[in-house]
Motif scaffolding. Structure first.
Motif, short mmCIF file in Angstrom:
data_model
loop_
_atom_site.label_atom_id
_atom_site.label_comp_id
_atom_site.label_asym_id
_atom_site.label_seq_id
_atom_site.Cartn_x
_atom_site.Cartn_y
_atom_site.Cartn_z
N LEU A 24 0.83 -1.20 0.00
CA LEU A 24 0.00 0.00 0.00
C LEU A 24 0.86 1.25 0.00
O LEU A 24 2.03 1.20 0.39
N SER A 25 0.25 2.36 -0.38
CA SER A 25 0.93 3.64 -0.17
C SER A 25 0.83 3.97 1.31
O SER A 25 -0.04 3.43 2.02
N LEU A 26 1.69 4.84 1.78
CA LEU A 26 1.65 5.27 3.18
C LEU A 26 0.31 5.91 3.50
O LEU A 26 -0.29 5.64 4.55
N ALA A 27 -0.22 6.72 2.58
CA ALA A 27 -1.52 7.37 2.79
C ALA A 27 -2.63 6.34 2.93
O ALA A 27 -3.51 6.48 3.80
N ASP A 28 -2.61 5.29 2.11
CA ASP A 28 -3.64 4.25 2.20
C ASP A 28 -3.56 3.49 3.52
O ASP A 28 -4.58 3.21 4.15
N LEU A 29 -2.34 3.15 3.94
CA LEU A 29 -2.19 2.45 5.22
C LEU A 29 -2.71 3.32 6.36
O LEU A 29 -3.45 2.84 7.22
N ARG A 30 -2.35 4.58 6.37
CA ARG A 30 -2.81 5.48 7.43
C ARG A 30 -4.34 5.61 7.42
O ARG A 30 -4.97 5.70 8.48
N ARG A 31 -4.93 5.62 6.24
CA ARG A 31 -6.39 5.67 6.14
C ARG A 31 -7.01 4.43 6.77
O ARG A 31 -7.96 4.52 7.55
N HIS A 32 -6.45 3.27 6.46
CA HIS A 32 -6.95 2.02 7.05
C HIS A 32 -6.79 2.05 8.58
O HIS A 32 -7.67 1.58 9.30
N MET A 33 -5.68 2.59 9.04
CA MET A 33 -5.45 2.66 10.49
C MET A 33 -6.46 3.59 11.15
O MET A 33 -7.00 3.26 12.22
N ARG A 34 -6.74 4.72 10.55
CA ARG A 34 -7.72 5.67 11.10
C ARG A 34 -9.12 5.04 11.19
O ARG A 34 -9.87 5.31 12.10
N HIS A 35 -9.43 4.17 10.24
CA HIS A 35 -10.74 3.53 10.19
C HIS A 35 -10.79 2.28 11.06
O HIS A 35 -11.84 1.63 11.13
N GLY A 36 -9.67 1.94 11.70
CA GLY A 36 -9.65 0.75 12.57
C GLY A 36 -9.58 -0.56 11.81
O GLY A 36 -9.89 -1.61 12.38
#
Length: 92
Positions: A24-36
């Motif tokens: 994943l891109s870093l932005a996509d991983l962070r988005r997944h993390m924010r969404h739990g």
């Protein structure tokens, strides 16, 4: 991968390296993390595995695991992609 511990004993992993492992891109991983969507567990070794830890991170049908030594250095790591249902492996 560098894995550190914070003053509370929690594990700190490098987000950019994790994103790479999950493809994943870093932005996509962070988005997944924010969404739990990223679930993590830590298992502490006992008996013959005393002093080791196993860190697992799951995202959808992907599971990344790393075995750490006493100094929290990665000794082995593995990425597993489950086919079919994304709920995980089933024991029969």
């Amino acid at each position: 991968m560098l894995i550190e511990r914070d003053p509370n004993g929690d594990f700190i992993l490098d987000s950019s390296e994790l994103a790479e492992r999950f493809g994943l891109s870093l932005a996509d991983l962070r988005r997944h993390m924010r969404h739990g969507s990223v679930v993590s567990t830590v298992e502490i070794g006992t008996g013959e595995h005393e002093g080791t830890k196993r860190v697992s991170l799951r995202l959808g049908n992907r599971l990344w695991r790393a075995v750490l030594n006493e100094d929290n250095e990665v000794q082995q790591e593995q990425m597993t992609v489950f086919r079919g249902k994304t709920s995980g492996p089933h024991l029969r």
